[in-house]
Design a protein around this motif. Structure first.
Motif, mmCIF file in Angstrom:
data_model
loop_
_atom_site.group_PDB
_atom_site.id
_atom_site.type_symbol
_atom_site.label_atom_id
_atom_site.label_comp_id
_atom_site.label_asym_id
_atom_site.label_seq_id
_atom_site.Cartn_x
_atom_site.Cartn_y
_atom_site.Cartn_z
ATOM 1 N N ALA A 104 47.110 59.494 6.554
ATOM 2 C CA ALA A 104 46.297 58.336 6.214
ATOM 3 C C ALA A 104 45.154 58.694 5.276
ATOM 4 O O ALA A 104 44.795 59.866 5.118
ATOM 5 C CB ALA A 104 45.737 57.705 7.482
ATOM 6 N N ALA A 105 44.598 57.655 4.673
ATOM 7 C CA ALA A 105 43.381 57.756 3.868
ATOM 8 C C ALA A 105 42.523 56.540 4.188
ATOM 9 O O ALA A 105 43.045 55.464 4.511
ATOM 10 C CB ALA A 105 43.710 57.798 2.386
ATOM 11 N N PHE A 106 41.208 56.713 4.094
ATOM 12 C CA PHE A 106 40.258 55.665 4.456
ATOM 13 C C PHE A 106 39.224 55.491 3.348
ATOM 14 O O PHE A 106 38.730 56.475 2.797
ATOM 15 C CB PHE A 106 39.510 56.040 5.738
ATOM 16 C CG PHE A 106 40.407 56.332 6.910
ATOM 17 C CD1 PHE A 106 40.666 55.350 7.844
ATOM 18 C CD2 PHE A 106 40.982 57.584 7.078
ATOM 19 C CE1 PHE A 106 41.484 55.617 8.944
ATOM 20 C CE2 PHE A 106 41.796 57.854 8.160
ATOM 21 C CZ PHE A 106 42.040 56.868 9.099
ATOM 22 N N VAL A 107 38.889 54.230 3.055
ATOM 23 C CA VAL A 107 37.811 53.918 2.115
ATOM 24 C C VAL A 107 36.982 52.774 2.700
ATOM 25 O O VAL A 107 37.477 51.984 3.499
ATOM 26 C CB VAL A 107 38.324 53.531 0.719
ATOM 27 C CG1 VAL A 107 39.056 54.681 0.049
ATOM 28 C CG2 VAL A 107 39.189 52.290 0.770
ATOM 29 N N ILE A 108 35.742 52.708 2.278
ATOM 30 C CA ILE A 108 34.877 51.589 2.642
ATOM 31 C C ILE A 108 34.881 50.619 1.470
ATOM 32 O O ILE A 108 34.588 50.988 0.333
ATOM 33 C CB ILE A 108 33.440 52.076 2.944
ATOM 34 C CG1 ILE A 108 33.441 53.098 4.089
ATOM 35 C CG2 ILE A 108 32.532 50.882 3.255
ATOM 36 C CD1 ILE A 108 33.940 52.577 5.416
ATOM 37 N N GLY A 109 35.248 49.373 1.754
ATOM 38 C CA GLY A 109 35.327 48.333 0.733
ATOM 39 C C GLY A 109 33.988 47.666 0.469
ATOM 40 O O GLY A 109 32.960 48.044 1.039
ATOM 41 N N PRO A 110 33.991 46.643 -0.393
ATOM 42 C CA PRO A 110 32.750 46.001 -0.830
ATOM 43 C C PRO A 110 31.858 45.456 0.284
ATOM 44 O O PRO A 110 30.646 45.471 0.146
ATOM 45 C CB PRO A 110 33.233 44.854 -1.725
ATOM 46 C CG PRO A 110 34.571 45.275 -2.193
ATOM 47 C CD PRO A 110 35.162 46.096 -1.076
ATOM 48 N N ASP A 111 32.434 44.986 1.377
ATOM 49 C CA ASP A 111 31.628 44.437 2.471
ATOM 50 C C ASP A 111 31.475 45.394 3.641
ATOM 51 O O ASP A 111 31.105 44.990 4.741
ATOM 52 C CB ASP A 111 32.229 43.118 2.961
ATOM 53 C CG ASP A 111 31.848 41.951 2.070
ATOM 54 O OD1 ASP A 111 30.635 41.762 1.851
ATOM 55 O OD2 ASP A 111 32.742 41.240 1.587
ATOM 56 N N GLY A 112 31.767 46.671 3.423
ATOM 57 C CA GLY A 112 31.612 47.659 4.477
ATOM 58 C C GLY A 112 32.810 47.789 5.393
ATOM 59 O O GLY A 112 32.747 48.502 6.395
ATOM 60 N N HIS A 113 33.915 47.111 5.062
ATOM 61 C CA HIS A 113 35.124 47.218 5.872
ATOM 62 C C HIS A 113 35.772 48.590 5.663
ATOM 63 O O HIS A 113 35.816 49.102 4.548
ATOM 64 C CB HIS A 113 36.135 46.133 5.495
ATOM 65 C CG HIS A 113 35.607 44.742 5.643
ATOM 66 N ND1 HIS A 113 35.045 44.266 6.799
ATOM 67 C CD2 HIS A 113 35.563 43.722 4.756
ATOM 68 C CE1 HIS A 113 34.679 43.009 6.626
ATOM 69 N NE2 HIS A 113 34.978 42.651 5.400
ATOM 70 N N ASN A 114 36.274 49.176 6.743
ATOM 71 C CA ASN A 114 36.997 50.442 6.694
ATOM 72 C C ASN A 114 38.464 50.114 6.402
ATOM 73 O O ASN A 114 39.164 49.588 7.258
ATOM 74 C CB ASN A 114 36.849 51.181 8.025
ATOM 75 C CG ASN A 114 37.511 52.540 8.024
ATOM 76 O OD1 ASN A 114 37.783 53.114 6.973
ATOM 77 N ND2 ASN A 114 37.776 53.064 9.202
ATOM 78 N N ILE A 115 38.917 50.402 5.196
ATOM 79 C CA ILE A 115 40.254 50.063 4.754
ATOM 80 C C ILE A 115 41.093 51.339 4.764
ATOM 81 O O ILE A 115 40.711 52.355 4.177
ATOM 82 C CB ILE A 115 40.243 49.452 3.327
ATOM 83 C CG1 ILE A 115 39.178 48.355 3.207
ATOM 84 C CG2 ILE A 115 41.624 48.956 2.947
ATOM 85 C CD1 ILE A 115 39.341 47.197 4.148
ATOM 86 N N GLU A 116 42.233 51.274 5.426
ATOM 87 C CA GLU A 116 43.092 52.442 5.626
ATOM 88 C C GLU A 116 44.502 52.155 5.107
ATOM 89 O O GLU A 116 44.991 51.042 5.224
ATOM 90 C CB GLU A 116 43.166 52.756 7.117
ATOM 91 C CG GLU A 116 44.155 53.825 7.509
ATOM 92 C CD GLU A 116 44.274 53.993 9.022
ATOM 93 O OE1 GLU A 116 45.077 54.839 9.441
ATOM 94 O OE2 GLU A 116 43.575 53.293 9.784
ATOM 95 N N ALA A 117 45.133 53.171 4.560
ATOM 96 C CA ALA A 117 46.574 53.152 4.310
ATOM 97 C C ALA A 117 47.150 54.281 5.147
ATOM 98 O O ALA A 117 46.618 55.395 5.156
ATOM 99 C CB ALA A 117 46.894 53.364 2.840
ATOM 100 N N VAL A 118 48.263 53.983 5.857
ATOM 101 C CA VAL A 118 48.837 54.980 6.761
ATOM 102 C C VAL A 118 50.353 55.003 6.628
ATOM 103 O O VAL A 118 50.995 53.966 6.546
ATOM 104 C CB VAL A 118 48.427 54.720 8.235
ATOM 105 C CG1 VAL A 118 48.835 53.338 8.700
ATOM 106 C CG2 VAL A 118 48.992 55.795 9.155
ATOM 107 N N CYS A 119 50.879 56.220 6.604
ATOM 108 C CA CYS A 119 52.319 56.454 6.640
ATOM 109 C C CYS A 119 52.607 57.231 7.926
ATOM 110 O O CYS A 119 51.986 58.259 8.179
ATOM 111 C CB CYS A 119 52.763 57.267 5.424
ATOM 112 S SG CYS A 119 54.508 57.704 5.433
ATOM 113 N N HIS A 120 53.536 56.715 8.713
ATOM 114 C CA HIS A 120 53.868 57.353 9.989
ATOM 115 C C HIS A 120 55.082 58.293 9.870
ATOM 116 O O HIS A 120 55.439 58.938 10.839
ATOM 117 C CB HIS A 120 54.174 56.286 11.055
ATOM 118 C CG HIS A 120 52.985 55.447 11.396
ATOM 119 N ND1 HIS A 120 52.006 55.863 12.265
ATOM 120 C CD2 HIS A 120 52.616 54.201 10.970
ATOM 121 C CE1 HIS A 120 51.098 54.910 12.381
ATOM 122 N NE2 HIS A 120 51.435 53.908 11.611
#
Length: 124
Positions: A104-120
């Motif tokens: 996975a990777a994580f970024v903080i978006g414009p409103d402070g949301h923790n946005i993740e992309a994950v491959c299982h």
């Protein structure tokens, strides 16, 4: 289980641009869109969609995880999200504390949301 999830943004135009650019490597595209108070539907390859609209109050931060089919998509998401103005919250990599193939990777978006992309999936 979920058909769609709708959440507010403090700056609709900025958030719309961020999510479209950051999620493009995952196959997410713009769907139906109305005025900012109605918002835009972000659609991927599965049945659920994410809907974004202009909020009148500051939204509370969320953690939203998007499915990536490959680890390369996770890497591409991370690069695209940073280029779109996201802030690093965890570079692409294995997270064995979740499970052995959780990539996975994580970024903080414009409103402070923790946005993740994950491959299982295990690495091909």
């Amino acid at each position: 289980m979920i058909d769609h999830l709708k959440f507010g943004a403090s700056n609709y135009a900025e958030s719309k641009a961020f999510f479209l650019q950051a999620l493009e490597p995952l196959g997410v595209e713009a769907g139906a869109e109305g005025d900012p108070s109605y918002g835009i539907e972000l659609c991927g390859s599965n049945d659920a969609s994410l809907c974004l609209y202009q909020a009148t109050e500051t939204p509370a931060p969320l953690h939203i995880a998007f499915v990536a089919e490959t680890r390369q998509q996770v890497d591409a998401f991370y690069r695209a999200a940073l280029e779109a103005g996201g802030k690093d919250n965890g570079a692409p990599g294995l997270r064995p504390n979740y499970h052995a193939t959780y990539y996975a990777a994580f970024v903080i978006g414009p409103d402070g949301h923790n946005i993740e992309a994950v491959c299982h999936e295990a690495e091909a």
